[in-house]
Each structure stands twice: as structure tokens, then as C-alpha cells.
Scaffold this motif. Structure first.
Motif, mmCIF file in Angstrom:
data_model
loop_
_atom_site.group_PDB
_atom_site.id
_atom_site.type_symbol
_atom_site.label_atom_id
_atom_site.label_comp_id
_atom_site.label_asym_id
_atom_site.label_seq_id
_atom_site.Cartn_x
_atom_site.Cartn_y
_atom_site.Cartn_z
ATOM 1 N N ARG A 189 9.561 0.775 7.128
ATOM 2 C CA ARG A 189 10.866 0.251 6.333
ATOM 3 C C ARG A 189 11.428 -0.905 7.601
ATOM 4 N N GLN A 190 11.761 -0.456 8.842
ATOM 5 C CA GLN A 190 12.069 -1.489 9.949
ATOM 6 C C GLN A 190 11.246 -2.670 10.062
ATOM 7 N N PHE A 191 9.838 -2.182 10.243
ATOM 8 C CA PHE A 191 8.880 -3.615 10.309
ATOM 9 C C PHE A 191 9.023 -4.613 8.976
ATOM 10 N N ASP A 192 8.854 -3.797 7.879
ATOM 11 C CA ASP A 192 9.179 -4.720 6.544
ATOM 12 C C ASP A 192 10.504 -5.540 6.463
ATOM 13 N N ALA A 193 11.396 -4.900 7.125
ATOM 14 C CA ALA A 193 12.554 -5.521 7.120
ATOM 15 C C ALA A 193 12.903 -6.688 8.175
ATOM 16 N N GLY A 194 11.777 -6.649 9.077
ATOM 17 C CA GLY A 194 12.004 -7.532 10.296
ATOM 18 C C GLY A 194 12.868 -7.023 11.264
ATOM 19 N N GLU A 195 13.021 -5.762 11.149
ATOM 20 C CA GLU A 195 14.039 -5.119 12.453
ATOM 21 C C GLU A 195 13.062 -4.969 13.694
ATOM 22 N N ILE A 196 11.895 -4.606 13.605
ATOM 23 C CA ILE A 196 11.062 -4.539 14.686
ATOM 24 C C ILE A 196 9.734 -5.281 14.456
ATOM 25 N N ALA A 201 0.945 -1.204 0.018
ATOM 26 C CA ALA A 201 0.041 0.000 0.103
ATOM 27 C C ALA A 201 0.651 1.148 0.032
ATOM 28 N N THR A 202 0.335 2.401 -0.657
ATOM 29 C CA THR A 202 1.013 3.556 -0.595
ATOM 30 C C THR A 202 0.916 4.362 0.529
ATOM 31 N N ASP A 203 1.547 5.477 0.871
ATOM 32 C CA ASP A 203 1.420 6.119 2.232
ATOM 33 C C ASP A 203 0.243 7.006 2.235
ATOM 34 N N ASP A 204 -0.405 7.069 0.979
ATOM 35 C CA ASP A 204 -1.621 7.802 0.989
ATOM 36 C C ASP A 204 -2.835 6.717 1.326
ATOM 37 N N GLN A 205 -2.631 5.535 0.664
ATOM 38 C CA GLN A 205 -3.698 4.396 1.120
ATOM 39 C C GLN A 205 -3.630 4.213 2.495
ATOM 40 N N ALA A 262 -1.174 0.346 15.082
ATOM 41 C CA ALA A 262 -0.804 0.072 13.704
ATOM 42 C C ALA A 262 -0.134 1.471 12.672
ATOM 43 N N HIS A 263 -0.721 2.352 13.022
ATOM 44 C CA HIS A 263 -0.736 3.524 12.244
ATOM 45 C C HIS A 263 0.786 4.217 12.840
ATOM 46 N N GLU A 264 1.099 3.935 13.994
ATOM 47 C CA GLU A 264 2.231 4.429 14.740
ATOM 48 C C GLU A 264 3.595 3.911 13.974
ATOM 49 N N ILE A 265 3.301 2.677 13.346
ATOM 50 C CA ILE A 265 4.385 1.954 12.612
ATOM 51 C C ILE A 265 4.364 2.299 11.101
ATOM 52 N N LEU A 266 3.339 1.971 10.550
ATOM 53 C CA LEU A 266 3.196 2.241 9.045
ATOM 54 C C LEU A 266 2.907 3.655 8.659
ATOM 55 N N GLY A 267 2.431 4.764 9.558
ATOM 56 C CA GLY A 267 2.236 6.000 9.206
ATOM 57 C C GLY A 267 3.791 6.559 9.214
#
Length: 299
Positions: free
Chosen positions: A62-69, A15-19, A51-56
Motif C-alpha cells: 500500500r505504501q509503495f502504491d501510494a508513493g510513500e516508499i 495483481a492479487t496477493d495470490d498472483q 521485490a517480494h519484501e514490498i509486494l508480499g
């Protein structure tokens, strides 16, 4: 373990940032405690906010997608393997477990003092409104009053009850509710007014209604009588030949309307009340009078 933030917000991993922002705002409007007081909504609102605190935040995403958090925003524990399981040149000759990817883990933990201060700071939530009820006397509602509300925690709220307040009206005290989260503004205190009934007065809009007992001779001959009003007792003229049930008006003796500035009237309904004992003189007089002036008011 926290739920996957993409699943919580209902957006795909690409998803994009806007989505993400639109999905988040849509859910906030549905689940915010000021709009939806249900307990289940409150729990979902907390998950959506987390959830928004991470994805927003692009970096945290990036850290979540990379498995760092992980989904709760905490740094993942580094992976390790025993010596001799394919370690690189830098680990040769050492005993015990060795860790991989030190650089990324420690840079996330210590750069800028960590993320703890930032977490929750990118969405300020307004504090909840709190509700109370306040009983006031009829005349306090008409004239206004200073009142004090005692809170469950033994605190107090001092408020001015405006003149003309109505039963069931809600007064809003700005900033006297629960504190906000992450710098959000404090909620309000909402005080519902309950007006106690009065022994003599009733209210109809901005008018005050009163039933006034008068004597037989006052009804026949007329005269001046003292009448209670919200502002004190005044003189009312009873016209000659006033019938029971007739309504007399005291102009401007009602309730002042805070919106229009106009003041209602007091409407006095006359009730003829006979004495407990009818003496012989009165009975004889009326019997003589009836023979000469008989009439039927029921026709």
C-alpha cells in the motif's frame, strides 16, 4: 535506483496477493543459488527477494502504491513548495519552505520502531552449501577413518569417513555451510572423496583385486603362501597344478557395503614368476620332462 517490484516479479499493478505469491515462488525455484549457480541468476534472485519484501506485505505494498516508499523500500523524501504558492491556512505567515503530508511520512518512519527490522524477515533464505574435496588412502576408504579438512579461512572440519566409501562419493555435513539469511537455516558442507590408488590392491564393486606372484614349484606342487588383505596378511592355499591367471577367492576379505551390510571378497589372480636365472639343474630336468610329457596349452 531499484527496479519496479511489479516488473521484477512480472505481475501487473492490479495483481492479487495470490498472483504475487505464485509468481514469486516460481522465480525462486528458477533462481535460487542452490539450483542455479549462475552469477546473473544470483543477482535476479536478490531483486526478486527485495521485490517480494514490498509486494508480499500488504501494508508495504500500500505504501509503495501510494508513493510513500520507493522500490527499495525507503521512505520517499517529502515534497515541498515555497511559501505563497497556494499554501493553506495553517501555513500562512511563515517563511521558508513548507512540507506536505507530515502525518503519513512520520507515522511510517516511527510507528513500531520503523520497518528496518521487518524488511527481509518475511522470507528466510537457506545458506549456500559449500564444497570441498578430501584425498584418502585406499585402505582408509575400505576401513573408514577420522579425517580433518582445512578450510580456506583456516578453519577446520572434522569428519568420519565411513568404511566402504567410494571414489567420487560426496559426504554431507549438515549445518556446516554458509549461514542463512533472515533466520534461514545454515547450508551444508559437501565433501567429495578422492581415493588414492594402492600399490597392490584394486577395487571392483565390493571386491578387492590382487595380483599374486608365485614360484614355479608352488604352482606345480601347491602349498600355502602369505597374502596381503585390507585387514592384514592371511594364509592362502595354492592348489597343485595352479596355472598363471587362475583366480583364487578369499571369502569376506573385500569391502563392507554400508547399504546392504554384506562384505565382498578378495580375488587373487595368480601370476607364475620364473627366477631371474634358470640354473642347469632346472633346465636339464625340464628338457627331460618335456620329451616324455610334451603338451600344447594353446590348442
Amino acid at each position: 535506483m531499484a527496479d519496479d517490484p511489479y516488473t521484477v516479479l512480472g505481475v501487473p499493478h492490479g495483481a492479487t496477493d495470490d498472483q504475487i505469491r505464485k509468481a514469486y515462488l516460481k522465480l525462486v525455484k528458477e533462481l535460487h543459488p542452490d539450483v542455479n549457480p549462475a552469477k546473473t541468476a544470483e543477482e535476479r534472485f536478490k531483486k526478486v527477494t527485495a521485490a517480494h519484501e514490498i509486494l508480499g506485505d500488504p501494508e508495504r505494498r500500500r505504501q509503495f502504491d501510494a508513493g510513500e516508499i520507493d522500490a527499495s523500500g525507503e521512505a520517499r523524501r517529502p515534497t515541498w513548495r515555497p511559501q505563497g504558492a497556494g499554501g493553506g491556512a495553517g501555513t500562512r505567515g511563515r517563511s521558508g519552505p513548507i512540507f506536505e503530508d507530515f502525518g503519513d511520512v512520520f507515522s511510517d518512519l516511527f510507528a513500531g520502531g520503523g520497518r528496518a527490522g521487518a524488511r527481509g524477515g518475511n522470507f528466510a533464505t537457506r545458506g549456500r552449501d559449500v564444497r570441498y574435496t578430501l584425498d584418502v588412502d585406499f585402505l582408509e576408504a575400505v576401513q573408514g577413518a577420522k579425517k580433518r579438512v582445512t578450510l580456506p579461512d583456516a578453519g577446520v572440519l572434522d569428519l568420519n569417513v565411513p568404511e566402504g566409501v567410494t571414489d567420487g562419493q560426496v559426504l554431507r555435513l549438515r549445518g556446516r555451510g554458509e549461514p542463512g539469511v533472515a533466520g534461514g537455516e545454515t547450508g551444508d558442507a559437501l565433501v567429495e572423496i578422492r581415493v588414492r590408488p594402492h600399490r597392490d590392491f584394486r577395487r571392483e564393486g565390493d571386491d578387492i583385486l590382487l595380483d599374486l606372484p608365485i614360484t614355479l614349484d608352488e604352482a606345480v606342487l601347491g602349498g600355502k603362501v602369505e597374502v596381503p588383505t585390507a585387514g592384514g596378511r592371511v594364509q592362502l592355499t595354492i592348489p597343485k597344478g595352479t596355472s598363471s591367471g587362475q583366480v583364487l577367492r578369499l571369502k569376506g576379505k573385500g569391502v563392507r557395503n554400508a547399504t546392504t551390510g554384506a562384505t565382498g571378497d578378495e580375488l587373487v589372480t595368480v601370476r607364475i614368476v620364473l627366477p631371474d636365472t634358470i640354473d642347469e639343474g632346472l633346465a636339464y630336468f625340464l628338457s627331460e620332462w618335456r620329451q616324455k610329457h610334451r603338451y600344447d596349452p594353446r590348442k
